[in-house]
Structures are given as structure tokens and as C-alpha cells.
Motif scaffolding. Structure first.
Motif, mmCIF file in Angstrom:
data_model
loop_
_atom_site.group_PDB
_atom_site.id
_atom_site.type_symbol
_atom_site.label_atom_id
_atom_site.label_comp_id
_atom_site.label_asym_id
_atom_site.label_seq_id
_atom_site.Cartn_x
_atom_site.Cartn_y
_atom_site.Cartn_z
ATOM 1 N N PHE A 48 0.822 -1.207 0.000
ATOM 2 C CA PHE A 48 0.000 0.000 0.000
ATOM 3 C C PHE A 48 0.858 1.260 0.000
ATOM 4 C CE2 PHE A 48 -3.301 -2.841 2.057
ATOM 5 C CZ PHE A 48 -4.118 -2.887 0.936
ATOM 6 N N ILE A 50 -6.204 -8.899 -0.786
ATOM 7 C CA ILE A 50 -6.677 -7.704 -0.090
ATOM 8 C C ILE A 50 -7.964 -8.055 0.639
ATOM 9 C CG2 ILE A 50 -7.523 -5.341 -0.314
ATOM 10 C CD1 ILE A 50 -5.788 -4.988 -2.734
ATOM 11 N N ASP A 51 -7.968 -7.823 1.947
ATOM 12 C CA ASP A 51 -9.144 -8.088 2.772
ATOM 13 C C ASP A 51 -9.879 -6.782 3.046
ATOM 14 O OD1 ASP A 51 -8.703 -10.896 3.116
ATOM 15 O OD2 ASP A 51 -7.104 -10.402 4.541
ATOM 16 N N ASN A 55 -5.139 -1.323 13.942
ATOM 17 C CA ASN A 55 -4.518 -1.301 12.612
ATOM 18 C C ASN A 55 -4.679 -2.649 11.902
ATOM 19 O OD1 ASN A 55 -3.199 0.173 10.594
ATOM 20 N ND2 ASN A 55 -1.199 -0.658 11.146
ATOM 21 N N LYS A 56 -5.867 -3.219 12.008
ATOM 22 C CA LYS A 56 -6.127 -4.525 11.417
ATOM 23 C C LYS A 56 -7.136 -4.453 10.270
ATOM 24 C CE LYS A 56 -4.916 -7.286 15.478
ATOM 25 N NZ LYS A 56 -5.371 -8.291 16.473
ATOM 26 N N PRO A 111 -7.010 -3.845 6.461
ATOM 27 C CA PRO A 111 -6.198 -3.612 5.263
ATOM 28 C C PRO A 111 -6.877 -2.666 4.280
ATOM 29 C CG PRO A 111 -6.333 -5.954 5.789
ATOM 30 C CD PRO A 111 -7.361 -5.257 6.626
ATOM 31 N N ALA A 112 -8.189 -2.828 4.119
ATOM 32 C CA ALA A 112 -8.927 -1.983 3.181
ATOM 33 C C ALA A 112 -10.387 -1.900 3.602
ATOM 34 C CB ALA A 112 -8.832 -2.542 1.752
#
Length: 264
Positions: free
Chosen positions: A2, A87-88, A131-132, A134-135
Motif C-alpha cells: 500500500f 486484499i481483505d 490497525n487490522k 487492510p482496506a
């Protein structure tokens, strides 16, 4: 990944915004980048079209340049260690389901797997702080960065694009990750906004923050703003027919609801 601007560009140009706008918004939204609309403070000429043209050939080229050339038997890209490039998306509701179906189609055509998980809002918020995420998808509405900086300035943990940078600022450097590069520059400009002595000076430094977002495109947009429809009885009067729907104006509060009245 990212942090690599080539990766962000690939994800941006690897999706057909015309189809997204047509299917997700019934053709109402413009197929544009996440950018400041014309007429608002921070508008940048040409930003709406930046990385907005569907170009899967270049997207694949960029992903190859990054080094994601290894593929599995299903043609999905692999990291050098053999792990899937996935990407999750972590969502707080199912509102974006139709949009993410299209994103999954486009990303996976580029060889990037997509998983979507829906959790309750409280869990999503906890994941932001950890911070878990991703998107995720968001509808950004910023009239002026000086009035509502959270979406563009990492002052606290609120928007996943800046993650632990926001926690660092919020905690006074005790937690999180110290901002560097252009993210650190955003905070330097924010300090100038706080010390500004005029509206022109505030807008000047706010404009510089917006320019950094145009340069880096940390947030990728696929469809422009759509109208917020309000349904009201014909008996209620003084309701404005046009107004700006944004959190800075307390959404419908901008329409001065204290002056609405019922005509019998």
C-alpha cells in the motif's frame, strides 16, 4: 504494498469506473477519482481524471514492475515467499456489497485475490485502533480541511488510510508509528493552519494538504458524489431544495430545521 504508489495506481486504473457508476449509483455519480469537487476550497484542476481511465494493461504492467510476477495455477499473483497477494476488505455494514462485487471482479482479473468480511460497527472501530483493517470503503465528504481534517490529516485513529500515524499523533508520540515523508508534511501544514491569522492563510495551507493527497492518492475513488435525498410531507414548509450535505454542516442542520413549519 500500500505504500508503493505504483500499487495504488494499479488498483485505481484496474477498475472500470463507468460500469461502477452505472451499476452502483444507477448512473448518477460521475466516474471520477477521489478528489475535491469544483467550487470547494482545495479544488485541483485535473484531479478528478487522475488515474481514472480504465487501463488494465498498464495496471498489470505496474504490478509486474513491483515484482509480483509469480502466479499460482489459478493465475493469482504470489509474493516471492509464495503467499497469495490478497486484499481483505473489512466492512461495518452490507451497504457497499454491490460495489465490492465489482471491485473483486476487477482486482481478481489483475491477479489479486479479494476477501470481504462484514463485522458490526463496534468491532470495525476496534480493528481500526488495532490497525487490522487492510482496506475498507468510505464515503468522504470534506467541505474544507480546516473545518473537518480527520479524513485528510492523521490526527487520531479514525480513517484506515493513515493507520498508526494517527495513533502516533493522538498519543503525542507514545504509541503508533511516527509519520514520515509527505504524511509528516501534512502535519506540518496542519500546524501552520492552527497558527494562521486569516481565512486566506488557512485556505492556503489547507490547499497544500490537498495537493499532497492529489500527489499520493492514498484514498482511491471510483465514483463521485451522489445526491442525498430527503423525503418530507407536503405539509412541511421551508425545506431547502438544494444544500450541501456534509458533516461540517451537521448534514440536514445546514437547512435550518428550526425554521421548518407545518401548514395545516
Amino acid at each position: 504494498l500500500f505504500q508503493d504508489i505504483r500499487f495504488r495506481e494499479a488498483l485505481s486504473i484496474g477498475a472500470d469506473r463507468n460500469e461502477i457508476a452505472e451499476i452502483v449509483t444507477n448512473g448518477i455519480a460521475e466516474p471520477i477519482q477521489a478528489s475535491v469537487p469544483e467550487g470547494l476550497v482545495g479544488y485541483q484542476e485535473g484531479w478528478a481524471k487522475q488515474w481514472a481511465e480504465y487501463n488494465p494493461e498498464r495496471a498489470n504492467q505496474l504490478l509486474d514492475e513491483i515484482g509480483l510476477t509469480k502466479r499460482d495455477k489459478n493465475n493469482f499473483r504470489l509474493f516471492p515467499n509464495g503467499k497469495d497477494v490478497t486484499i481483505d476488505f473489512i466492512e461495518g455494514s452490507t451497504d457497499s456489497a454491490s460495489f465490492l462485487e465489482l471491485i473483486k471482479k476487477y482486482y481478481e482479473a489483475l491477479g489479486i485475490k479479494v476477501n470481504t468480511k462484514v463485522v458490526d460497527k463496534a468491532t470495525q472501530q476496534e480493528m481500526k485502533y488495532a490497525n487490522k483493517i487492510p482496506a475498507t470503503t468510505e464515503g468522504l465528504a470534506v467541505v474544507n480541511v480546516s473545518l473537518r481534517p480527520d479524513a485528510l490529516v492523521p490526527l487520531r485513529v479514525l480513517t484506515p488510510w493513515y493507520g498508526m500515524y494517527g495513533l502516533y499523533t493522538q498519543s503525542g508520540g507514545k504509541e503508533g508509528v511516527k509519520p514520515e515523508g509527505d504524511v509528516a508534511q501534512i502535519l506540518a501544514y496542519w500546524d501552520k493552519i492552527k497558527g494562521a491569522k486569516s481565512a486566506d492563510e488557512i485556505n492556503q495551507w489547507g490547499n497544500e494538504i490537498v495537493k499532497l493527497h492529489m500527489k499520493n492518492q492514498w484514498v482511491i475513488g471510483y465514483a463521485g458524489p451522489t445526491p442525498q435525498l430527503i423525503v418530507a410531507s407536503n405539509k412541511i414548509r421551508n425545506i431547502p431544495t438544494h444544500a450541501v450535505w456534509a458533516d461540517e454542516f451537521r448534514t440536514l442542520g445546514h437547512g435550518h430545521p428550526a425554521q421548518f413549519f407545518i401548514k395545516s
